[in-house]
Every structure is written in C-alpha cells, then in structure tokens.
Write a protein that holds these residues in place. Sequence first.
Motif, short mmCIF file in Angstrom:
data_model
loop_
_atom_site.label_atom_id
_atom_site.label_comp_id
_atom_site.label_asym_id
_atom_site.label_seq_id
_atom_site.Cartn_x
_atom_site.Cartn_y
_atom_site.Cartn_z
N LEU A 1 0.84 -1.21 0.00
CA LEU A 1 0.00 0.00 0.00
C LEU A 1 0.87 1.25 0.00
O LEU A 1 0.45 2.32 -0.44
CB LEU A 1 -0.93 0.01 1.22
CG LEU A 1 -2.07 -1.03 1.21
CD1 LEU A 1 -2.87 -0.94 2.51
CD2 LEU A 1 -2.99 -0.85 0.02
N SER A 2 2.12 1.11 0.48
CA SER A 2 3.04 2.26 0.49
C SER A 2 3.44 2.67 -0.93
O SER A 2 4.06 3.71 -1.11
CB SER A 2 4.29 1.92 1.31
OG SER A 2 5.01 0.86 0.72
N CYS A 3 3.09 1.85 -1.93
CA CYS A 3 3.42 2.20 -3.32
C CYS A 3 2.29 2.96 -4.00
O CYS A 3 2.36 3.24 -5.20
CB CYS A 3 3.77 0.95 -4.12
SG CYS A 3 5.38 0.26 -3.67
N ILE A 4 1.24 3.26 -3.25
CA ILE A 4 0.18 4.10 -3.82
C ILE A 4 0.67 5.55 -3.79
O ILE A 4 1.01 6.08 -2.73
CB ILE A 4 -1.13 3.97 -3.00
CG1 ILE A 4 -1.71 2.55 -3.19
CG2 ILE A 4 -2.15 5.04 -3.44
CD1 ILE A 4 -2.94 2.28 -2.33
#
Lengths: 336, 131
Positions: B38-41
């Motif tokens: 989710l940190s790659c959103i």
Amino acid sequence: MGIKRGVSLYSYQQEQFFKRMDLRAQIKEVRESLNTDGIEIIDQQTIRDYPNPSDEFVDNWHALMDEFNMKAVTMDVYMDVLQFRDHVMTHDECAERLIGDIKLAARLGFENVRCLSAVPLDVMIKALPTAEKYNVRMGKEIHAPNPIDGKLVSEIVEYVDKTNTKFIGLVPDMGVFQFLPNNPSLEWSMRHGASREAVEIVKKACLMKKNEDEARQMILEGIQNPTDADLSLAFQVHMLSYSNPADIEKLVPYIVSIHGKFYEMTEIEGKPGQYEDKSINYADTIAALKKGGFEGYINSEYEGQRYQQDRGMEYLADEVEEVRRHHEMLARLIGE
Amino acid sequence: MYDKHILTDEGCRSIWERGKKVGYCVNIKINYYRGLPLSCIEEIALKVDGEEVNPETMLVQHNGREYRYMDLLTDDFPTDVYWIFGEKLRVVVQKEGGIEQGRHKVELTLKTRRTYTPTMVSTCEKILTFA
C-alpha cells in the motif's frame, strides 16, 4: 527426459483479476487440459498475504499441488526497490528481501526463484548462502531488450565458471528471440491513432534490424504528416533484442528455467490445429536447446491480454485458449 | 494496465451509522498484474459528478483493515501491507448525507509506484449505480 512444459500462472492473471478462475482452477487446467505438471508463479500475484502467508494458505497450496501431482518449478520474485517512500532500497535491503523470498519459495516447495534482470549480481551473491541452505536456485531473468549474448549473461556465466555454484543461473525469456512487434500491441496502436502504413514500416524496420532512431526516420520519410501515434511505434524497435537463437545452445548448463513469453497464437496456414506466435522464433530456439541437451522447463508466459484491455469485457483475450495453443506448439517442437 | 476495469461497479452505496448517512464508498482494483505494498500508492483521486473529493475525507479498507488515506502517503507507513492482486480496495468518502441513491458519474485516477517502470497513472470513468 527432454525439455519439459509448464505454465506461469501469470498467463491466467486476467481470469484471476475478474475472479473467473481461482488457484485451483488454474492448476487443474494445466494438469487436465495441457497434460503437464510445471507450475511457475508470481509471488505477489498468487500468494495470498505475501510476504507472510498464513499456514492455511501454505497447507492448501501443498494439498493442491499434491492433488494434481504438480511440480513447483520457479517462483518469480521482485524487490520493489521504491517501496519505501523516503529512499531507494540499498543492496543490503535488497538482499534481505531476496533471502526472505528464497525461504518462502522453499516453504512452498519451489526449486528456483527468478530475479529480475535489474537485480545486481552482488545482491544475488549476498543471498547465495541462503539459496544453498534451502536448496533453491536463483536465476536472473534475461529479458528483452537485453540480448542473450550481452553483459547480463556473461557476468553470470563468468561467476558460475569461477565458483562452480549450481545456485546462480539464468532464466531466459523467449521475448529475447522476438523479431517482430507482437500483433496485439500493433492492433492496440491502430485503435489509438496509428496508421496501418506506419505499422508496416515499423515491421519492415524490425526485419532490417534497424534501431529506434532509424525506424523513426523511416516513418518520417514514408508517411506524410505522421501522427504522434505513428512516430511512437518506433519504440517497438527499441524493445527488440535481435538475439540469435543458436546462441542459447552453449548457455544450457546455466539455465534454471525458461519463460515461454508469447503474445498471440495463430493457426499456421495449411496446418489445421497447429499454432505459432508470428513474432517470436520458437522453432530455432527449441532446436538449439535440444542440441544443447536442455532438460528443464519452458513455462508459458502469455502477455497478449494486456493489449486488449482498453475495450469492453467482450473484447478481452481468451487466456485459457491461448495457453492451450501454446502447448500444442511446445509439445510439437519439443517432439513429445 | 486494466485501466478500464479498475473502478468496479460492485458495492457502491451510502454508508449508514445510527440511522444517518455518514458517507459513501466505491471499490477499486489494482492497475497492475500483481499486488503492491500500500506504500506504493502515489495517489487515489476521485471525482464524483464532476466534483473533486477531498482526500482528507477518504478512508481505505482492504483485507480486513482500515486506514486513513492520508496515512498511506506518510514516509513511515509499513511496507509489508499489500494491496492483493484482483481484490477490491474500498474507498470510503466521509460525507454527511452520503450520496443520493441512483446513478452518478465517477472518475478515478490511480497512481502506483513501480520497480522497473515509471509510476503507472491509470484513469477510469464510469456511471455507477449507488444503493
């Protein structure tokens, strides 16, 4: 013995995305329709709750593989070096990641992990003791536009020759033997503003082994007032490796497994029931692999679906049928 | 990737609390062939009936957990929480009165950060029916 056939479940990604095939249905298809046992996965596509799957997932995985008598060949691993918002991962962080993935691959019974082309060799060397301990080989993917006779390959070959390790090797992607842009991507370009004339020019440029700038020049000279879509076709040339299939023969001892990349299987004229991908030279490559005594897996990696997702559901590619056709070709060329 | 299909037409509805509408939600899928942390959103941006949704009013629910959207964008958000490939991620917009039942034009821009290709920017526009 001889070359073995398998499937990367990457090929059925769209079926998974739309929840039309679950893991069981995918494995069943490989066993019952393709009559083979090789399974390759993308960790972050197939493993629920990667990087820490539950025991329940792992038990279910083994039960499925046993039920259909399958072989876990290669697990494709990533690094997502930009996953931290505030920094690019260091080589040590990458190695830590790879070590975790190797342990996970072993937990799921995989023989190999595939590292991306971009993974530096020193990261793989840092993970080597873990690979040895868990008996999992690491293969670096050789993916277009990298050539099969370039530095990515030679540095692995030299390292293996020097150390005699069995745990570092190559995962060539059949896309390095692509000699024409794939048809689904050209059809996509034509739906988005490119002309058929520009497409024909680019195909010609590929057959003449031109580079991107030369292809762009050919479009400028061949078409009056080319559109941006026409000119962007020159990038297709950039993506080709122009590798020589014969060059893979001497690499056989270093090959961990092979990605059977393909985009579209069409019936060979005058040969009902026989199929080919018109953009990739499988025939000469498999002949060279046989000559070199390759006995590992070629795992289908169907990628044509992504060029057909710009329209409605009725235009989506039929992944199951494409892979069936691919295996008709593989079995025939292997000589089963 | 999957651009035309990232905004699903499933589960669009107002959200009720103690007899009052307190917001509404849509369900989206990842624009890639695999899951990502989710940190790659980089961004989830919504426009409903032409009006931009304030990102500070958005919550994200996935795999049994809920996060404030703005928290996903912080440097110390954990990297081992994944958006599962093919699984819906529910975006909740906190808004008094929710959304009027019926058809609304929804526009989604989704940006995800990749390893070996540039950040993928996908857009999807659909008329969705809200319950």
